[in-house]
Design a protein around this motif. Structure first.
Motif, mmCIF file in Angstrom:
data_model
loop_
_atom_site.group_PDB
_atom_site.id
_atom_site.type_symbol
_atom_site.label_atom_id
_atom_site.label_comp_id
_atom_site.label_asym_id
_atom_site.label_seq_id
_atom_site.Cartn_x
_atom_site.Cartn_y
_atom_site.Cartn_z
ATOM 1 N N LEU A 1 0.835 -1.199 0.000
ATOM 2 C CA LEU A 1 0.000 0.000 0.000
ATOM 3 C C LEU A 1 0.870 1.250 0.000
ATOM 4 C CD1 LEU A 1 -2.595 -1.045 2.746
ATOM 5 C CD2 LEU A 1 -2.914 -1.137 0.262
ATOM 6 N N PRO A 2 0.452 2.316 -0.684
ATOM 7 C CA PRO A 2 1.218 3.572 -0.665
ATOM 8 C C PRO A 2 1.304 4.146 0.751
ATOM 9 C CG PRO A 2 -0.453 3.594 -2.401
ATOM 10 C CD PRO A 2 -0.736 2.393 -1.564
ATOM 11 N N GLN A 3 2.441 4.733 1.088
ATOM 12 C CA GLN A 3 2.598 5.381 2.377
ATOM 13 C C GLN A 3 1.618 6.550 2.495
ATOM 14 O OE1 GLN A 3 4.480 4.448 4.995
ATOM 15 N NE2 GLN A 3 5.045 2.616 3.807
ATOM 16 N N GLY A 4 1.066 6.731 3.690
ATOM 17 C CA GLY A 4 0.147 7.831 3.927
ATOM 18 C C GLY A 4 -1.298 7.511 3.607
ATOM 19 N N LEU A 5 -1.549 6.372 2.977
ATOM 20 C CA LEU A 5 -2.920 5.992 2.633
ATOM 21 C C LEU A 5 -3.696 5.659 3.908
ATOM 22 C CD1 LEU A 5 -4.849 5.363 0.226
ATOM 23 C CD2 LEU A 5 -4.095 2.971 0.416
ATOM 24 N N LYS A 6 -4.888 6.195 4.030
ATOM 25 C CA LYS A 6 -5.711 5.952 5.216
ATOM 26 C C LYS A 6 -6.975 5.164 4.889
ATOM 27 C CE LYS A 6 -3.326 7.927 8.513
ATOM 28 N NZ LYS A 6 -2.775 7.108 9.622
ATOM 29 N N ASP A 7 -7.709 5.590 3.874
ATOM 30 C CA ASP A 7 -8.966 4.926 3.530
ATOM 31 C C ASP A 7 -8.701 3.801 2.526
ATOM 32 O OD1 ASP A 7 -10.680 6.518 5.134
ATOM 33 O OD2 ASP A 7 -10.483 8.146 3.685
ATOM 34 N N VAL A 8 -9.092 2.595 2.938
ATOM 35 C CA VAL A 8 -8.817 1.394 2.139
ATOM 36 C C VAL A 8 -10.077 0.535 2.103
ATOM 37 C CG1 VAL A 8 -6.335 1.343 2.629
ATOM 38 C CG2 VAL A 8 -7.928 0.234 4.209
ATOM 39 N N THR A 9 -9.970 -0.604 1.434
ATOM 40 C CA THR A 9 -11.040 -1.604 1.456
ATOM 41 C C THR A 9 -10.442 -2.951 1.859
ATOM 42 O OG1 THR A 9 -10.768 -2.146 -0.887
ATOM 43 C CG2 THR A 9 -12.345 -0.396 -0.328
ATOM 44 N N VAL A 10 -11.322 -3.841 2.278
ATOM 45 C CA VAL A 10 -10.888 -5.141 2.807
ATOM 46 C C VAL A 10 -11.643 -6.260 2.109
ATOM 47 C CG1 VAL A 10 -10.894 -6.635 4.849
ATOM 48 C CG2 VAL A 10 -10.219 -4.239 5.070
ATOM 49 N N ARG A 11 -10.900 -7.309 1.793
ATOM 50 C CA ARG A 11 -11.493 -8.549 1.287
ATOM 51 C C ARG A 11 -10.873 -9.699 2.073
ATOM 52 N NH1 ARG A 11 -9.442 -12.020 -2.247
ATOM 53 N NH2 ARG A 11 -7.903 -10.507 -3.009
ATOM 54 N N VAL A 12 -11.694 -10.681 2.441
ATOM 55 C CA VAL A 12 -11.224 -11.797 3.269
ATOM 56 C C VAL A 12 -11.286 -13.093 2.474
ATOM 57 C CG1 VAL A 12 -11.579 -13.124 5.387
ATOM 58 C CG2 VAL A 12 -11.968 -10.657 5.389
ATOM 59 N N ASP A 13 -10.193 -13.859 2.541
ATOM 60 C CA ASP A 13 -10.145 -15.162 1.892
ATOM 61 C C ASP A 13 -11.029 -16.128 2.686
ATOM 62 O OD1 ASP A 13 -9.457 -17.712 0.934
ATOM 63 O OD2 ASP A 13 -7.428 -17.060 0.444
ATOM 64 N N PRO A 14 -12.047 -16.743 2.055
ATOM 65 C CA PRO A 14 -12.950 -17.648 2.782
ATOM 66 C C PRO A 14 -12.222 -18.794 3.477
ATOM 67 C CG PRO A 14 -13.829 -17.144 0.606
ATOM 68 C CD PRO A 14 -12.437 -16.573 0.644
ATOM 69 N N ARG A 15 -11.094 -19.227 2.959
ATOM 70 C CA ARG A 15 -10.354 -20.325 3.593
ATOM 71 C C ARG A 15 -9.789 -19.931 4.947
ATOM 72 N NH1 ARG A 15 -6.134 -21.561 -1.082
ATOM 73 N NH2 ARG A 15 -6.019 -19.300 -0.843
ATOM 74 N N ASP A 16 -9.691 -18.626 5.203
ATOM 75 C CA ASP A 16 -9.128 -18.145 6.461
ATOM 76 C C ASP A 16 -10.197 -17.689 7.440
ATOM 77 O OD1 ASP A 16 -6.263 -18.435 5.990
ATOM 78 O OD2 ASP A 16 -6.557 -16.980 4.389
ATOM 79 N N ILE A 17 -11.461 -18.070 7.186
ATOM 80 C CA ILE A 17 -12.557 -17.820 8.125
ATOM 81 C C ILE A 17 -12.986 -19.169 8.695
ATOM 82 C CG2 ILE A 17 -14.839 -16.834 8.449
ATOM 83 C CD1 ILE A 17 -14.440 -15.156 5.986
ATOM 84 N N LEU A 18 -12.917 -19.301 10.019
ATOM 85 C CA LEU A 18 -13.192 -20.571 10.681
ATOM 86 C C LEU A 18 -14.238 -20.354 11.764
ATOM 87 C CD1 LEU A 18 -9.440 -21.502 11.159
ATOM 88 C CD2 LEU A 18 -10.938 -22.430 9.388
ATOM 89 N N ALA A 19 -15.307 -21.169 11.743
ATOM 90 C CA ALA A 19 -16.384 -21.025 12.730
ATOM 91 C C ALA A 19 -16.384 -22.213 13.694
ATOM 92 C CB ALA A 19 -17.740 -20.926 12.013
ATOM 93 N N PHE A 20 -16.581 -21.930 14.999
ATOM 94 C CA PHE A 20 -16.592 -22.970 16.033
ATOM 95 C C PHE A 20 -17.759 -22.723 16.993
ATOM 96 C CE2 PHE A 20 -12.213 -21.933 14.879
ATOM 97 C CZ PHE A 20 -11.769 -23.160 14.406
ATOM 98 N N GLU A 21 -18.383 -23.799 17.431
ATOM 99 C CA GLU A 21 -19.411 -23.660 18.461
ATOM 100 C C GLU A 21 -18.792 -23.135 19.744
ATOM 101 O OE1 GLU A 21 -22.754 -26.392 19.220
ATOM 102 O OE2 GLU A 21 -21.786 -27.667 17.704
ATOM 103 N N LYS A 22 -19.494 -22.197 20.404
ATOM 104 C CA LYS A 22 -18.913 -21.598 21.608
ATOM 105 C C LYS A 22 -18.809 -22.607 22.757
ATOM 106 C CE LYS A 22 -19.304 -16.674 21.236
ATOM 107 N NZ LYS A 22 -19.613 -15.412 21.938
ATOM 108 N N ASP A 23 -19.805 -23.484 22.866
ATOM 109 C CA ASP A 23 -19.768 -24.443 23.977
ATOM 110 C C ASP A 23 -18.807 -25.581 23.711
ATOM 111 O OD1 ASP A 23 -22.868 -26.281 23.233
ATOM 112 O OD2 ASP A 23 -21.168 -25.736 21.998
ATOM 113 N N ALA A 24 -18.194 -25.599 22.510
ATOM 114 C CA ALA A 24 -17.203 -26.624 22.210
ATOM 115 C C ALA A 24 -15.841 -26.233 22.730
ATOM 116 C CB ALA A 24 -17.122 -26.857 20.700
#
Length: 367
Positions: A344-367
């Protein structure tokens, strides 16, 4: 790696390590208590013949206690320890440490300062005549490239050289199983990779079963054929590094193998809505509360074009990568991202985000 090849320590040659007879080491429902507190809680685990098994976990998880039980230094409260299916500790009896054919390499190397290097290495070869013991000890030193230090004393050796002497001493009796307790923790970080590679090459040559204790997930992934992850005296998950990284059993396992952002959510129509996008709930039932882990490396920060707007709050240069903290709509706490440096260019503040689905992991809380 070919078992007949070796990585020689810099500046010295070494002989190829002699082959030993690898043994299978099994823990069967091992429990252990110390001053009334249960430190090992029903661990069943096996190190297969010839494999490198890493016991991984935070301090207090029971890793070293398991190692000491295997060595015969500690005695379990209940359960059995088997070596090639022969009970060496359990209801049927107890085999003394020196009769087990198990080598132990301590975290602090435990070299005797008043003994020469060769005498340190032949210390465990008391069953052999003096001449044979010295010859075996010299062979072990040649394996680790330190035969030229045979008559020196430990204090003149560097930390890496002392580590190799300790390894030579542990291998000299040619044990069927070698136990190593945090063997690289005392080494300079610049030497650690080289010494670890040298050690792994020697373990492959000897073909001994090795059980290595570490608290460093990356070190475990570099060394192990399989990893056993422990927490609070319990076995959390066992598998290859690929298994544990890509398919962690719970949030603890996910966080141990990578830095994560954590979110809470509820399963609706098979998915969980988070500030970083929608995550698949997998087999988690409808309506369940879940924790969602998003790996820092999976958060892609773009100048524009991503689906989620964000603002850079801080930016830390770490050499190859940069660590960012981001403000994201719908999230009070900052979101962290680890991206390639200078993306990213230095000084840049406003950006956008994209997330790779392989790096999103869901777990049951009581587990």
């Amino acid at each position: 790696m070919n078992s007949n090849t070796a990585i020689a320590p810099r500046g010295s040659a070494r002989r190829t390590a002699g082959v030993t007879f690898a043994a299978r080491l099994s823990f069967e429902d091992i429990r252990h208590s110390y001053h009334g507190k249960e430190t090992i809680r029903g661990v069943t685990l096996a190190a297969e013949a010839g494999e490198v098994l890493c016991l991984l976990g935070p301090s207090g998880s029971g890793k070293t206690t398991l190692l000491r039980i295997a060595a015969g230094i500690e005695v379990q409260t209940s359960g059995r320890l088997l070596l090639n299916e022969r009970e060496v500790a359990g209801p049927s009896g107890f085999v003394p440490p020196e009769q087990r054919g198990i080598g132990l390499m301590f975290q602090d190397f435990a070299l005797f300062p008043h003994m020469s290097v060769i005498d340190n290495v032949r210390f465990g070869l008391t069953a052999l005549p003096a001449g044979e013991a010295r010859a075996e000890a010299m062979l072990a030193l040649e394996r680790v490239g330190l035969a030229h230090y045979a008559d020196k004393y430990p204090h003149v050796l560097s930390g890496g050289e002392q580590q190799r002497v300790a390894l030579a001493r542990a291998l000299a009796p040619r044990p069927g199983v070698l136990l190593m307790d945090e063997p690289f923790s005392g080494l300079d970080s610049r030497l650690k990779d080289t010494i670890r590679a040298d050690t792994l090459a020697i373990l492959r040559e000897t073909r001994a079963t090795a059980v290595v204790v570490t608290h460093d997930a990356e070190e475990a992934m570099r060394m192990a054929d399989r990893i056993a992850l422990l927490r609070d005296g319990k076995l959390v998950q066992v598998g290859t590094s690929d298994d544990l990284y890509r398919r962690p059993k719970d949030l603890f396992a996910a966080a141990f193998f990578s830095e994560i952002n954590e979110f809470s959510g509820v399963v609706r129509n098979g998915v969980v809505d988070t500030p970083l996008g929608v995550a698949s709930a997998g087999a988690i039932p409808e309506g369940r509360d879940v924790s969602v882990a998003v790996r820092l490396s999976g958060v892609h920060v773009l100048p524009e074009g991503g689906p989620i707007p964000a603002r850079i709050m801080s930016r830390r240069f770490l050499g190859v990568v940069e660590m960012l903290t981001l403000a994201v709509p719908g999230r009070e706490q900052p979101v962290r991202a680890r991206i390639r440096a200078d993306l990213l260019p230095q000084g840049l503040k406003d950006v956008t985000v994209r997330v790779d689905p392989r790096d999103i992991l869901a777990f049951e809380k009581d587990a």
